[in-house]
Design a protein around this motif. Structure first.
Motif, mmCIF file in Angstrom:
data_model
loop_
_atom_site.group_PDB
_atom_site.id
_atom_site.type_symbol
_atom_site.label_atom_id
_atom_site.label_comp_id
_atom_site.label_asym_id
_atom_site.label_seq_id
_atom_site.Cartn_x
_atom_site.Cartn_y
_atom_site.Cartn_z
ATOM 1 N N UNK A 124 42.873 52.057 135.289
ATOM 2 C CA UNK A 124 44.242 51.724 135.696
ATOM 3 C C UNK A 124 44.548 50.289 135.270
ATOM 4 N N UNK A 125 45.821 49.937 135.225
ATOM 5 C CA UNK A 125 46.226 48.580 134.845
ATOM 6 C C UNK A 125 45.574 47.551 135.788
ATOM 7 N N UNK A 126 45.564 47.854 137.080
ATOM 8 C CA UNK A 126 44.961 46.941 138.059
ATOM 9 C C UNK A 126 43.458 46.778 137.811
ATOM 10 N N UNK A 127 42.774 47.873 137.510
ATOM 11 C CA UNK A 127 41.345 47.798 137.219
ATOM 12 C C UNK A 127 41.091 47.002 135.941
ATOM 13 N N UNK A 128 41.926 47.216 134.920
ATOM 14 C CA UNK A 128 41.793 46.459 133.673
ATOM 15 C C UNK A 128 41.920 44.963 133.943
ATOM 16 N N UNK A 129 42.950 44.586 134.705
ATOM 17 C CA UNK A 129 43.185 43.165 134.987
ATOM 18 C C UNK A 129 42.038 42.562 135.796
ATOM 19 N N UNK A 130 41.534 43.296 136.792
ATOM 20 C CA UNK A 130 40.426 42.816 137.616
ATOM 21 C C UNK A 130 39.177 42.624 136.770
ATOM 22 N N UNK A 131 38.875 43.592 135.936
ATOM 23 C CA UNK A 131 37.665 43.541 135.124
ATOM 24 C C UNK A 131 37.740 42.443 134.066
ATOM 25 N N UNK A 132 38.872 42.304 133.400
ATOM 26 C CA UNK A 132 39.033 41.243 132.394
ATOM 27 C C UNK A 132 38.944 39.868 133.057
ATOM 28 N N UNK A 133 39.577 39.704 134.209
ATOM 29 C CA UNK A 133 39.498 38.416 134.923
ATOM 30 C C UNK A 133 38.048 38.085 135.270
ATOM 31 N N UNK A 134 37.282 39.081 135.684
ATOM 32 C CA UNK A 134 35.874 38.847 136.018
ATOM 33 C C UNK A 134 35.095 38.438 134.772
ATOM 34 N N UNK A 135 35.361 39.101 133.646
ATOM 35 C CA UNK A 135 34.662 38.792 132.393
ATOM 36 C C UNK A 135 35.014 37.404 131.869
ATOM 37 N N UNK A 136 36.206 36.920 132.162
ATOM 38 C CA UNK A 136 36.638 35.616 131.653
ATOM 39 C C UNK A 136 35.913 34.446 132.305
ATOM 40 N N UNK A 137 35.138 34.710 133.347
ATOM 41 C CA UNK A 137 34.391 33.616 133.967
ATOM 42 C C UNK A 137 33.239 33.145 133.073
ATOM 43 N N UNK A 138 32.892 33.939 132.069
ATOM 44 C CA UNK A 138 31.805 33.595 131.160
ATOM 45 C C UNK A 138 32.357 32.993 129.879
ATOM 46 N N UNK A 139 31.631 32.040 129.319
ATOM 47 C CA UNK A 139 32.017 31.480 128.030
ATOM 48 C C UNK A 139 31.580 32.433 126.925
ATOM 49 N N UNK A 140 32.442 32.652 125.937
ATOM 50 C CA UNK A 140 32.046 33.519 124.821
ATOM 51 C C UNK A 140 30.834 32.924 124.094
ATOM 52 N N UNK A 141 29.982 33.795 123.583
ATOM 53 C CA UNK A 141 28.827 33.350 122.815
ATOM 54 C C UNK A 141 28.953 33.856 121.390
ATOM 55 N N UNK A 142 28.206 33.245 120.471
ATOM 56 C CA UNK A 142 28.310 33.614 119.063
ATOM 57 C C UNK A 142 27.166 34.494 118.590
ATOM 58 N N UNK A 143 26.153 34.671 119.447
ATOM 59 C CA UNK A 143 25.047 35.534 119.056
ATOM 60 C C UNK A 143 24.580 36.332 120.268
ATOM 61 N N UNK A 144 23.739 37.285 120.031
ATOM 62 C CA UNK A 144 23.254 38.161 121.094
ATOM 63 C C UNK A 144 22.431 37.369 122.091
ATOM 64 N N UNK A 145 22.669 37.613 123.375
ATOM 65 C CA UNK A 145 21.890 37.012 124.453
ATOM 66 C C UNK A 145 20.841 38.032 124.882
ATOM 67 N N UNK A 146 19.579 37.807 124.556
ATOM 68 C CA UNK A 146 18.557 38.803 124.897
ATOM 69 C C UNK A 146 18.267 38.900 126.395
#
Length: 83
Positions: free
Chosen positions: A28-50
């Motif tokens: 749902x739109x609400x679930x998408x927004x909640x999940x994306x907001x949670x993911x945005x707490x992390x800084x993007x990385x440029x390589x795989x994190x093992x």
């Protein structure tokens, strides 16, 4: 590096479809927004994190306050949407 984007109209078939990032659009739109907001707490990385997999992070999200059950594919899609 080219930014990865999702196509909400792309249709997968077969048993592995739960692992495709386009599953994000089945939320749902609400679930998408909640999940994306949670993911945005992390800084993007440029390589795989093992140390962490998408499935492992998905379980951390599901156990967090406000978390909910989500497929690995939908979680991957949210991470892509989050940048």
């Amino acid at each position: 590096m080219k930014k990865v984007t999702l196509d909400p109209n792309y249709k997968h078939v077969g048993i592995g479809k739960l692992y495709y990032p386009e599953r994000f659009f089945s939320l749902s739109r609400e679930q998408q927004e909640t999940l994306v907001a949670w993911c945005k707490q992390f800084e993007p990385i440029k390589k795989i994190n093992p140390s962490h997999t998408s499935n492992g992070l998905k379980h951390i999200f599901q156990d967090s306050e406000g978390g909910f059950s989500v497929s690995d594919g939908a979680f991957k899609g949210a991470m892509i949407e989050a940048g």
